[in-house]
Design a protein around this motif. Structure first.
Motif, PDB file in Angstrom:
ATOM      1  N   ILE A  30       4.858  -3.996   4.587  1.00 21.08           N
ATOM      2  CA  ILE A  30       4.426  -4.642   3.950  1.00 21.08           C
ATOM      3  C   ILE A  30       4.487  -5.203   2.625  1.00 21.08           C
ATOM      4  O   ILE A  30       4.157  -4.516   2.242  1.00 21.08           O
ATOM      5  CB  ILE A  30       2.924  -5.262   4.785  1.00 21.08           C
ATOM      6  N   GLY A  31       4.826  -6.172   2.195  1.00 17.65           N
ATOM      7  CA  GLY A  31       5.339  -5.854   0.505  1.00 17.65           C
ATOM      8  C   GLY A  31       2.921  -6.981  -0.127  1.00 17.65           C
ATOM      9  O   GLY A  31       2.518  -7.702   0.417  1.00 17.65           O
ATOM     10  N   ARG A  32       3.138  -6.813  -1.615  1.00 17.92           N
ATOM     11  CA  ARG A  32       2.493  -7.682  -2.366  1.00 17.92           C
ATOM     12  C   ARG A  32       2.809  -8.530  -3.161  1.00 17.92           C
ATOM     13  O   ARG A  32       3.534  -8.696  -3.768  1.00 17.92           O
ATOM     14  CB  ARG A  32       1.327  -6.725  -2.696  1.00 17.92           C
ATOM     15  N   HIS A  33       2.282  -9.665  -3.482  1.00 15.68           N
ATOM     16  CA  HIS A  33       2.506 -11.329  -3.635  1.00 15.68           C
ATOM     17  C   HIS A  33       1.843 -10.431  -5.804  1.00 15.68           C
ATOM     18  O   HIS A  33       1.196  -9.757  -5.462  1.00 15.68           O
ATOM     19  CB  HIS A  33       2.374 -12.491  -3.674  1.00 15.68           C
ATOM     20  N   ASP A  41       0.771  -0.990  -0.182  1.00 18.68           N
ATOM     21  CA  ASP A  41       0.104  -0.030   0.116  1.00 18.68           C
ATOM     22  C   ASP A  41       0.983   0.928   0.041  1.00 18.68           C
ATOM     23  O   ASP A  41       2.086   1.505   0.279  1.00 18.68           O
ATOM     24  CB  ASP A  41      -1.119  -0.353   1.471  1.00 18.68           C
ATOM     25  N   ASP A  42       0.031   2.003   0.093  1.00 21.87           N
ATOM     26  CA  ASP A  42       1.089   3.694   0.351  1.00 21.87           C
ATOM     27  C   ASP A  42       1.797   3.815   0.979  1.00 21.87           C
ATOM     28  O   ASP A  42       2.951   4.921   1.041  1.00 21.87           O
ATOM     29  CB  ASP A  42       0.010   4.483  -0.164  1.00 21.87           C
ATOM     30  N   GLU A  43       1.326   3.514   1.981  1.00 29.40           N
ATOM     31  CA  GLU A  43       1.746   3.647   3.135  1.00 29.40           C
ATOM     32  C   GLU A  43       3.426   3.425   2.988  1.00 29.40           C
ATOM     33  O   GLU A  43       4.213   3.652   3.671  1.00 29.40           O
ATOM     34  CB  GLU A  43       0.873   3.101   4.294  1.00 29.40           C
ATOM     35  N   ASN A  44       3.171   1.726   2.865  1.00 24.78           N
ATOM     36  CA  ASN A  44       4.984   0.585   2.837  1.00 24.78           C
ATOM     37  C   ASN A  44       5.370   1.630   1.596  1.00 24.78           C
ATOM     38  O   ASN A  44       6.637   1.530   2.039  1.00 24.78           O
ATOM     39  CB  ASN A  44       4.352  -0.550   3.076  1.00 24.78           C
ATOM     40  N   ARG A  45       4.915   1.287   0.683  1.00 29.44           N
ATOM     41  CA  ARG A  45       5.752   2.276  -0.277  1.00 29.44           C
ATOM     42  C   ARG A  45       6.695   3.392  -0.292  1.00 29.44           C
ATOM     43  O   ARG A  45       7.346   3.964   0.002  1.00 29.44           O
ATOM     44  CB  ARG A  45       4.983   2.848  -1.343  1.00 29.44           C
ATOM     45  N   GLN A  46       5.265   4.376   0.599  1.00 30.60           N
ATOM     46  CA  GLN A  46       6.623   6.159   0.968  1.00 30.60           C
ATOM     47  C   GLN A  46       7.634   5.528   2.296  1.00 30.60           C
ATOM     48  O   GLN A  46       8.696   6.032   2.091  1.00 30.60           O
ATOM     49  CB  GLN A  46       5.254   6.743   2.068  1.00 30.60           C
ATOM     50  N   HIS A  47       7.429   4.629   3.397  1.00 29.23           N
ATOM     51  CA  HIS A  47       8.319   4.022   4.238  1.00 29.23           C
ATOM     52  C   HIS A  47       9.423   3.910   3.630  1.00 29.23           C
ATOM     53  O   HIS A  47      11.060   3.635   3.375  1.00 29.23           O
ATOM     54  CB  HIS A  47       7.866   3.167   4.983  1.00 29.23           C
ATOM     55  N   LEU A  48       9.260   2.568   2.365  1.00 34.98           N
ATOM     56  CA  LEU A  48      10.761   2.687   1.710  1.00 34.98           C
ATOM     57  C   LEU A  48      11.304   3.004   0.721  1.00 34.98           C
ATOM     58  O   LEU A  48      12.256   3.147   1.020  1.00 34.98           O
ATOM     59  CB  LEU A  48      10.248   0.869   0.896  1.00 34.98           C
ATOM     60  N   SER A  49      10.516   4.150   0.152  1.00 36.04           N
ATOM     61  CA  SER A  49      10.621   5.493  -0.862  1.00 36.04           C
ATOM     62  C   SER A  49      12.112   6.291  -0.077  1.00 36.04           C
ATOM     63  O   SER A  49      12.755   6.356   0.240  1.00 36.04           O
ATOM     64  CB  SER A  49      10.141   5.576  -1.540  1.00 36.04           C
ATOM     65  N   LEU A  50      10.776   6.446   1.335  1.00 37.22           N
ATOM     66  CA  LEU A  50      11.913   6.882   2.379  1.00 37.22           C
ATOM     67  C   LEU A  50      13.299   6.753   2.839  1.00 37.22           C
ATOM     68  O   LEU A  50      14.457   7.410   3.330  1.00 37.22           O
ATOM     69  CB  LEU A  50      11.463   7.417   4.091  1.00 37.22           C
ATOM     70  N   LEU A  51      13.131   5.225   3.215  1.00 37.69           N
ATOM     71  CA  LEU A  51      14.216   4.913   3.612  1.00 37.69           C
ATOM     72  C   LEU A  51      15.055   4.345   2.608  1.00 37.69           C
ATOM     73  O   LEU A  51      16.640   4.712   3.192  1.00 37.69           O
ATOM     74  CB  LEU A  51      13.581   2.643   4.061  1.00 37.69           C
ATOM     75  N   PHE A  52      14.852   4.095   1.687  1.00 42.60           N
ATOM     76  CA  PHE A  52      15.754   4.146   0.544  1.00 42.60           C
ATOM     77  C   PHE A  52      16.499   5.855   0.474  1.00 42.60           C
ATOM     78  O   PHE A  52      18.275   5.397   0.184  1.00 42.60           O
ATOM     79  CB  PHE A  52      15.933   3.939  -0.914  1.00 42.60           C
ATOM     80  N   ALA A  53      15.477   6.012   0.300  1.00 43.34           N
ATOM     81  CA  ALA A  53      16.488   7.887   0.435  1.00 43.34           C
ATOM     82  C   ALA A  53      17.634   8.188   1.193  1.00 43.34           C
ATOM     83  O   ALA A  53      18.241   9.044   0.657  1.00 43.34           O
ATOM     84  CB  ALA A  53      15.491   9.371   0.251  1.00 43.34           C
ATOM     85  N   GLU A  54      17.081   7.668   2.319  1.00 46.82           N
ATOM     86  CA  GLU A  54      18.478   8.177   3.504  1.00 46.82           C
ATOM     87  C   GLU A  54      19.668   7.360   2.812  1.00 46.82           C
ATOM     88  O   GLU A  54      20.786   7.699   3.152  1.00 46.82           O
ATOM     89  CB  GLU A  54      17.480   7.802   4.495  1.00 46.82           C
ATOM     90  N   ALA A  55      19.318   6.488   2.659  1.00 45.95           N
ATOM     91  CA  ALA A  55      20.377   5.140   2.786  1.00 45.95           C
ATOM     92  C   ALA A  55      20.815   5.671   1.794  1.00 45.95           C
ATOM     93  O   ALA A  55      22.724   5.535   1.553  1.00 45.95           O
ATOM     94  CB  ALA A  55      19.929   3.876   2.043  1.00 45.95           C
TER      95      ALA A  55
END
Length: 163
Positions: A138-141, A105-119
């Motif tokens: 949470i991912g999606r198959h 979902d958008d919340e997980n996509r945004q969280h991952l995006s922020l983590l990646f940007a930081e890294a």
């Protein structure tokens, strides 16, 4: 009337002695042998590189965890078979896509995006020893089923670019 030299004969250098001619022939034979040895070594190096790549791919493809490499913008460059098994998408489906595509979902996509940007942007982003920080998302198959994920981000460079 001037005498003309036959074409192609300008570069002929006469040998003063038979020994000079034999020395030149031996020198040329050595050059050919050196070239052949170099060609064989290059072929052997290429075969060794192909073997090494196939061996590494075999190892990566048999790890249960999913491994994805991303470019500096967060686009997928490669994935292991573990990613294909976990998410039900092939390399052809995912190459060039953003990793966030695999989030539920958008919340997980945004969280991952922020983590990646930081890294990727933080030059001081380091892995403490051999343990990278992990994040619960949470991912999606491909079939729509939600998947609990534990994600670790490792920052490294290849060819001078972060990945």
């Amino acid at each position: 009337m001037s005498e003309s030299k036959p074409q192609g004969k300008d570069n002929i250098v006469p040998f003063k002695t038979l020994d000079d001619a034999l020395a030149r022939i031996a020198h040329l034979e050595q050059k050919v042998a050196d070239f052949n040895a170099m060609e064989q070594a290059t072929g052997a190096q290429a075969m060794e590189l192909l073997y090494s790549e196939a061996r590494l791919r075999t190892i990566l493809d048999n790890i249960r965890d999913g491994i994805a490499t991303l470019d500096e913008y967060g686009y997928i460059r490669s994935i292991s078979l573990g990613v294909e098994r976990i998410f039900g998408h092939t390399m052809e489906d995912l190459k060039g896509q953003r990793l966030e595509l695999l989030m539920a979902d958008d919340e997980n996509r945004q969280h991952l995006s922020l983590l990646f940007a930081e890294a990727i942007q933080d030059a001081d982003f380091q892995i403490d020893g051999y343990t990278a920080p992990t994040y619960q998302l949470i991912g999606r198959h491909a079939n729509g089923q939600k998947l609990p994920l534990e994600i670790a981000l490792n920052r490294t460079t290849f060819d001078g670019k972060p990945m």
